[in-house]
Design a protein around this motif. Structure first.
Motif, short mmCIF file in Angstrom:
data_model
loop_
_atom_site.label_atom_id
_atom_site.label_comp_id
_atom_site.label_asym_id
_atom_site.label_seq_id
_atom_site.Cartn_x
_atom_site.Cartn_y
_atom_site.Cartn_z
N GLY A 145 -0.78 3.25 -1.84
CA GLY A 145 -1.33 3.34 -0.49
C GLY A 145 -2.73 3.93 -0.47
O GLY A 145 -3.41 3.87 0.56
N TYR A 146 -3.16 4.48 -1.61
CA TYR A 146 -4.49 5.09 -1.70
C TYR A 146 -5.52 4.14 -2.32
O TYR A 146 -6.66 4.53 -2.55
N ILE A 147 -5.09 2.92 -2.62
CA ILE A 147 -5.97 1.94 -3.24
C ILE A 147 -6.35 0.88 -2.20
O ILE A 147 -5.48 0.36 -1.49
N VAL A 148 -7.61 0.58 -2.10
CA VAL A 148 -8.11 -0.33 -1.07
C VAL A 148 -7.34 -1.65 -1.06
O VAL A 148 -7.27 -2.36 -2.07
N GLY A 149 -6.74 -1.97 0.08
CA GLY A 149 -6.10 -3.26 0.28
C GLY A 149 -4.67 -3.37 -0.20
O GLY A 149 -3.93 -4.24 0.28
N ILE A 150 -4.24 -2.51 -1.13
CA ILE A 150 -2.90 -2.64 -1.70
C ILE A 150 -1.83 -2.24 -0.67
O ILE A 150 -0.79 -2.88 -0.56
N GLY A 151 -2.11 -1.19 0.08
CA GLY A 151 -1.17 -0.78 1.12
C GLY A 151 -0.97 -1.88 2.15
O GLY A 151 0.16 -2.18 2.55
N ASP A 152 -2.06 -2.50 2.56
CA ASP A 152 -1.99 -3.61 3.52
C ASP A 152 -1.19 -4.78 2.96
O ASP A 152 -0.37 -5.39 3.66
N LEU A 153 -1.42 -5.08 1.67
CA LEU A 153 -0.72 -6.19 1.03
C LEU A 153 0.79 -5.94 0.99
O LEU A 153 1.58 -6.83 1.30
N PHE A 154 1.18 -4.72 0.63
CA PHE A 154 2.61 -4.40 0.55
C PHE A 154 3.27 -4.41 1.91
O PHE A 154 4.41 -4.85 2.06
N VAL A 155 2.56 -3.92 2.93
CA VAL A 155 3.10 -3.97 4.29
C VAL A 155 3.28 -5.43 4.72
O VAL A 155 4.30 -5.80 5.32
N SER A 185 3.26 -14.37 10.27
CA SER A 185 2.84 -13.85 11.57
C SER A 185 3.28 -12.40 11.74
O SER A 185 2.48 -11.54 12.15
N MET A 186 4.54 -12.11 11.41
CA MET A 186 5.04 -10.75 11.52
C MET A 186 4.34 -9.81 10.54
O MET A 186 4.03 -8.66 10.87
N GLY A 187 4.06 -10.30 9.35
CA GLY A 187 3.36 -9.49 8.37
C GLY A 187 1.99 -9.06 8.85
O GLY A 187 1.60 -7.89 8.68
N LEU A 188 1.27 -9.97 9.47
CA LEU A 188 -0.08 -9.67 9.95
C LEU A 188 -0.05 -8.66 11.10
O LEU A 188 -0.92 -7.80 11.21
#
Length: 301
Positions: A145-155, A185-188
């Motif tokens: 979650g502290y790495i750019v973009g990885i937290g967003d990808l996992f969510v 859609s839900m992921g976004l």
């Protein structure tokens, strides 16, 4: 009473996100086949346990790294404030890891054990991955979650694709491309929720080594990222309705929720004070759940 602090640590206002995806796929599945209600209940229970596990882990991990401090704009964390000790929170993380696994195991036993052993084992691995990911978002030497973009990808993957498409298979034993589009859609939408959280605390996060897309882009482009996520989500949701159009009510319910999203986007664009993101975060979580109901229930009509 400590119960109050445990409730605060569980962050009840975020919990609708955990069962929104499995509820959406349940409602769509129910419009196509007769779904076992026990399977749905176990899906919801497993999702809730994993979400609480993730919230406890974030409380624990962010307190250790220093991300949770007096500069943080979001709700105060229980460990950082001393309401719950690190040892107590660690025990709670172990407990909810076990409960999540047992609930997931019951779910798989209920839904696919006698259908396909290979798929059963695949889902078992998936449960371990979900538990591991819930913990490692904020805990460990290199929390993702502290790495750019990885937290967003996992969510995007866990709250979108796995939540919607994964549960849809448990309900129906089938996969459909239109459900994959709906899972995107839900992921976004869930990424947009995370982005509000990251925009709110972007300065403090950056100072303490937590690098998010919001912090990397800056507030101007983080808002554009937010708007784009919601816009693409709406397009995908509308396309799903187009592919499954039965009555005009599907469009009416969908458009009503889109109007709420438009007002939300407008407020985000003109928001100046970071502490006001807290209110928009709660509003968007509610809108996401209304989005689920609008598409799911209208498909049953």
């Amino acid at each position: 009473m400590k119960l109050k602090y445990w409730i605060d640590a569980a962050r009840f206002h975020t919990l609708p996100l955990s069962f929104s995806g499995v509820t959406l796929s349940f409602l769509i599945s129910q419009s196509r086949v007769n779904v076992n209600l026990t399977t749905y209940i176990l899906c919801v229970l497993t999702a809730l346990l994993l979400q609480i596990l993730a919230n406890f882990s974030n409380d624990y991990g962010d307190s250790i790294t220093g991300v949770d401090n007096f500069k943080r704009i979001g709700p105060k964390r229980t460990v950082q404030c001393g309401f719950i000790s690190l040892y107590e929170m660690k025990i709670a993380i172990y407990l909810f890891s076990v409960l999540s696994f047992l609930s997931g195991l019951l779910l798989l036993y209920q839904s696919i054990l006698y259908t396909n052993v290979f798929i059963f084992l695949f889902y078992i691995i998936g449960i371990f991955v979900c538990i591991y990911s819930s913990i490692k978002y904020s805990i460990g030497s290199y929390p993702y979650g502290y790495i750019v973009g990885i937290g967003d990808l996992f969510v995007f993957i866990f709250f979108g694709i796995l939540s919607v498409q994964g549960s849809y298979f448990l309900y129906t034993q089938t996969l459909h491309m239109d459900m994959f589009l709906l899972s995107l859609s839900m992921g976004l939408l869930n990424v947009a929720v995370l982005n509000i959280n990251n925009m709110r605390d972007m300065d403090n996060d950056y100072e303490n080594g937590k690098h998010t897309i919001a912090g990397w882009l800056g507030i101007k482009y983080a808002k554009l990222y937010h708007i784009t996520s919601i816009f693409v989500s709406v397009i995908l949701g509308g396309f799903f309705i187009f592919l499954n159009q039965k009555t005009i009510y599907q469009w009416i319910f969908f458009i009503l929720v889109v109007i709420f999203l438009i007002f939300h986007v407008k407020r985000i664009i003109f928001l100046k004070k970071n502490k006001l993101f807290n209110l928009e975060l709660k509003k968007l979580i509610l809108i996401v759940f209304l989005y689920v109901l609008s598409i799911g229930i209208s498909n049953l009509l």
